[in-house]
Design an enzyme around this catalytic site. Structure first.
Site, PDB file in Angstrom:
ATOM      1  N   ASP A  40      28.747  42.527  35.824  1.00  0.00           N
ATOM      2  CA  ASP A  40      29.467  42.526  37.051  1.00  0.00           C
ATOM      3  C   ASP A  40      28.864  43.476  37.958  1.00  0.00           C
ATOM      4  O   ASP A  40      28.256  44.472  37.305  1.00  0.00           O
ATOM      5  CB  ASP A  40      30.918  42.987  36.845  1.00  0.00           C
ATOM      6  CG  ASP A  40      31.628  41.758  36.276  1.00  0.00           C
ATOM      7  OD1 ASP A  40      31.120  40.639  36.599  1.00  0.00           O
ATOM      8  OD2 ASP A  40      32.781  41.866  36.247  1.00  0.00           O
ATOM      9  N   LYS A  84      29.143  40.333  42.788  1.00  0.00           N
ATOM     10  CA  LYS A  84      28.933  40.393  44.162  1.00  0.00           C
ATOM     11  C   LYS A  84      27.822  41.243  44.885  1.00  0.00           C
ATOM     12  O   LYS A  84      27.781  42.219  44.504  1.00  0.00           O
ATOM     13  CB  LYS A  84      30.140  40.898  45.156  1.00  0.00           C
ATOM     14  CG  LYS A  84      30.831  39.546  46.152  1.00  0.00           C
ATOM     15  CD  LYS A  84      32.000  40.207  46.742  1.00  0.00           C
ATOM     16  CE  LYS A  84      33.208  40.401  45.793  1.00  0.00           C
ATOM     17  NZ  LYS A  84      34.441  40.715  46.267  1.00  0.00           N
ATOM     18  N   MET A 144      43.142  46.667  42.870  1.00  0.00           N
ATOM     19  CA  MET A 144      42.727  45.573  44.105  1.00  0.00           C
ATOM     20  C   MET A 144      43.565  45.682  45.023  1.00  0.00           C
ATOM     21  O   MET A 144      44.160  44.795  45.679  1.00  0.00           O
ATOM     22  CB  MET A 144      42.759  44.199  43.374  1.00  0.00           C
ATOM     23  CG  MET A 144      41.605  44.345  41.989  1.00  0.00           C
ATOM     24  SD  MET A 144      41.854  42.521  41.650  1.00  0.00           S
ATOM     25  CE  MET A 144      42.993  42.717  40.259  1.00  0.00           C
TER      26      MET A 144
HETATM   27  N1  SAH Z   1      39.040  45.421  34.619  1.00  0.00           N
HETATM   28  C1  SAH Z   1      39.042  46.739  35.493  1.00  0.00           C
HETATM   29  C2  SAH Z   1      39.752  46.251  36.668  1.00  0.00           C
HETATM   30  C3  SAH Z   1      39.044  45.188  37.597  1.00  0.00           C
HETATM   31  S1  SAH Z   1      40.006  44.827  39.069  1.00  0.00           S
HETATM   32  C4  SAH Z   1      39.468  47.830  34.740  1.00  0.00           C
HETATM   33  O1  SAH Z   1      40.146  47.803  33.751  1.00  0.00           O
HETATM   34  O2  SAH Z   1      39.260  49.036  35.472  1.00  0.00           O
HETATM   35  C5  SAH Z   1      39.017  45.692  40.263  1.00  0.00           C
HETATM   36  C6  SAH Z   1      39.875  46.955  40.517  1.00  0.00           C
HETATM   37  O3  SAH Z   1      39.789  48.064  39.813  1.00  0.00           O
HETATM   38  C7  SAH Z   1      39.527  47.638  41.967  1.00  0.00           C
HETATM   39  O4  SAH Z   1      39.960  46.704  43.157  1.00  0.00           O
HETATM   40  C8  SAH Z   1      40.048  48.730  41.773  1.00  0.00           C
HETATM   41  O5  SAH Z   1      41.391  48.889  42.076  1.00  0.00           O
HETATM   42  C9  SAH Z   1      39.826  49.177  40.236  1.00  0.00           C
HETATM   43  N2  SAH Z   1      38.947  50.046  39.999  1.00  0.00           N
HETATM   44  C10 SAH Z   1      37.773  49.457  39.247  1.00  0.00           C
HETATM   45  N3  SAH Z   1      36.792  50.600  38.963  1.00  0.00           N
HETATM   46  C11 SAH Z   1      37.175  51.670  39.818  1.00  0.00           C
HETATM   47  C12 SAH Z   1      36.812  53.094  40.038  1.00  0.00           C
HETATM   48  N4  SAH Z   1      35.996  53.480  39.621  1.00  0.00           N
HETATM   49  N5  SAH Z   1      37.631  53.817  40.808  1.00  0.00           N
HETATM   50  C13 SAH Z   1      38.836  53.346  41.337  1.00  0.00           C
HETATM   51  N6  SAH Z   1      39.222  52.169  41.068  1.00  0.00           N
HETATM   52  C14 SAH Z   1      38.489  51.216  40.141  1.00  0.00           C
END
Ligand code: SAH
Length: 494
Positions: free
Chosen positions: A35, A57, A171
């Site tokens: 991803d 993306k 998100m």
């Molecule tokens: N599976 C992922 C979440 C996927 S949804 C997890 O467990 O972290 C994607 C969302 O995750 C983003 O919109 C944001 O809200 C959050 N996210 C992912 N990486 C991030 C990061 N490094 N810092 C802050 N938010 C993050």
């Protein structure tokens, strides 16, 4: 034949947060489907031979639709491949991991899931926010702030407010003002501490602290964008006291590591732990000269040499491989003594079961030449175009030598154009140089006319610094020629 699919959580960004089990799976992978949010340092762990499929993306392209990803996983597994599906954070926390397993389960493809560290907890932690604390809350709620296409947010704000727990929204960047309105309308105290953490656990992490009422305005002022988590609850106030990550000495500083890729790991990891934005930029690649008739002839009969002299691990490797090709082993060296320029080279000898008899106190060519016991002819097995400091020094002491080039160094890097642009745009870069050849490699890789004014070279020793100065690069020199000293100098140069 059915292959095997491992769903791996890559963690939130900091490559150190990938689990040991996840790393092992990645190193075994034949196909990796990954991803957008996965860090480059983790992507670099994939075997070179693995097929890499980016389904995230890209700037201009749309992401691969979920159904298509599911089909790719199935198809590759049915080819009998070991497939790793690498996802940001934890695959089962708003990561659609469950959806990706459906089709595999239907087709009886065996799979496993390696949990990852979710951004919901880790981004908070790196901003000094413990998501639970006995004095402040007794529950934690992870909520999606994403509305299904064309729909309103379907969040039960009253229920959330009643929990009095810590709320984390993923998100939710664009929906944030709506989330805040919802919580306020449901009766939450406007003074409740709140925060957003953008790009959590990465060198570019930013924290925005506010109260529930002021969050929209503060976040807009800072221009907080995705990916970010939104946190609401009294624990957010602890960030002021506990925000350890942003206080790291190299936080956010761009540091370029120019060592060859196989030797860059430790330095990069240490710099990342200090908060640096590390770019691994190996610009010298060593390539053994094969065949190397001069070395073959010299090794055939070693009786004429008192010392075998090595100035780099690459020289030791070329020597080791040549011995092997000649069908000889360490017994063939009986009688000859071994000199190494420094601890890294001595370690390379030790790895082949040989102890260095001489290592100079200061690890450079001049000191090697000055200290080498004068006991007869020296055989130098080193790079093409090695520094004259060694041969001059031996000449000055009337020590006879034979200088054989056993490997060549090449200067190139695919990231050169991007780096050149960053420099042209006026960015300040700390660049670590561990030898004069890394300086030459760095400068040559960027090409003629590159703007070096933004570069501060942090050099392992005076000869390396002299090489950098010749190119007009400002330098900071390590006190000693060790990694510890180099890291200290990088902090000083920052
Ligand atoms: N599976 C992922 C979440 C996927 S949804 C997890 O467990 O972290 C994607 C969302 O995750 C983003 O919109 C944001 O809200 C959050 N996210 C992912 N990486 C991030 C990061 N490094 N810092 C802050 N938010 C993050």
């Amino acid at each position: 034949m059915k292959g095997f699919v491992t769903l791996v959580g890559a963690g939130p960004g900091d490559p150190g947060l990938l689990t040991i089990k996840g790393k092992a799976a990645l190193e075994q992978a034949e196909v990796v489907v990954y991803d957008r949010l996965v860090s480059p340092a983790i992507l670099a762990m994939m075997p070179e031979t693995a097929e890499k499929i980016n389904v995230g993306k890209e700037a201009s392209r749309h992401p691969v639709p979920q159904g298509e990803i599911n089909r790719i996983l199935l198809e590759k597994a049915l080819e009998g491949k070991r497939v790793v599906r690498l996802k940001g954070g934890d695959p089962f926390v708003f990561g659609r991991g469950g959806e990706e397993l459906e089709l595999l389960a239907e087709h009886g493809v065996p799979f496993e899931e390696v949990p990852g560290i979710t951004s919901a907890i880790a981004a908070a932690a790196y901003a000094g926010i413990p998501v639970t604390h006995r004095d402040f809350c007794s529950s934690l709620h992870i909520v999606t702030g994403h509305a299904r296409a064309g729909k309103e947010l379907s969040i039960d704000f009253e229920a959330l407010v009643r929990t009095k727990g810590t709320l984390v929204f993923l998100m939710g960047v664009s929906a944030m003002p709506g989330i805040v309105r919802g919580l306020l309308a449901a009766g939450m105290d406007p003074e409740t501490p709140a925060a957003m953490v953008e790009r959590g656990t990465t060198p570019r992490q930013r924290r925005c602290s506010a109260t529930l009422a002021t969050l929209p305005e503060r976040a807009a002022a800072m221009g907080i964008g995705s990916p970010a988590i939104i946190l609401v609850g009294p624990v957010c106030a602890l960030a002021e006291k506990f925000d350890w990550f942003s206080r790291l000495p190299l936080k956010g500083r761009a540091v370029v590591v120019t060592r060859p890729r196989d030797r860059a790991g430790t330095l990069s990891a240490r710099l990342r732990a200090l908060g640096a934005d590390v770019l691994e930029y190996p610009c010298i690649e060593t390539k053994p000269l094969v065949p190397c008739p001069a070395m073959t002839a010299a090794l055939e009969d070693l009786s004429g040499y008192a010392w075998l002299v090595f100035t780099s691990p690459a020289g030791v490797a070329a020597f080791r491989d040549e011995l092997r090709r000649m069908g000889k082993d360490a017994r063939h060296l009986a009688g000859a003594k071994l000199a190494a320029i420094g601890p890294g080279t001595a370690r390379a000898l030790r790895d082949m079961g040989l102890m260095a008899d001489f290592v100079p106190e200061t690890y450079d060519a001049a000191h090697l030449a000055a200290g080498l016991p004068a006991e007869g002819k020296a055989l130098l097995l080193r790079a093409e175009w090695g520094t004259p400091a060694l041969t001059e020094g031996l000449k000055a002491r009337n020590i006879p030598y034979e200088d054989i080039a056993v490997y060549e160094t090449r200067y190139e890097n695919p990231d050169a154009a991007a780096l050149r642009q960053r420099l042209a745009a006026g960015e300040k870069l700390l660049v670590s140089f561990t030898s004069a050849s890394t300086v030459e490699g760095f400068v040559s890789s960027l090409g003629e006319g590159a703007d070096l004014t933004g570069v501060r070279g942090v050099c392992i020793g005076v000869q390396t610094a002299a090489a950098a100065k010749q190119h007009g690069i400002a330098v900071t020199v390590a006190e000693k020629a060790t990694l510890d000293s180099l890291v200290a100098a990088i902090i000083k140069g920052a």
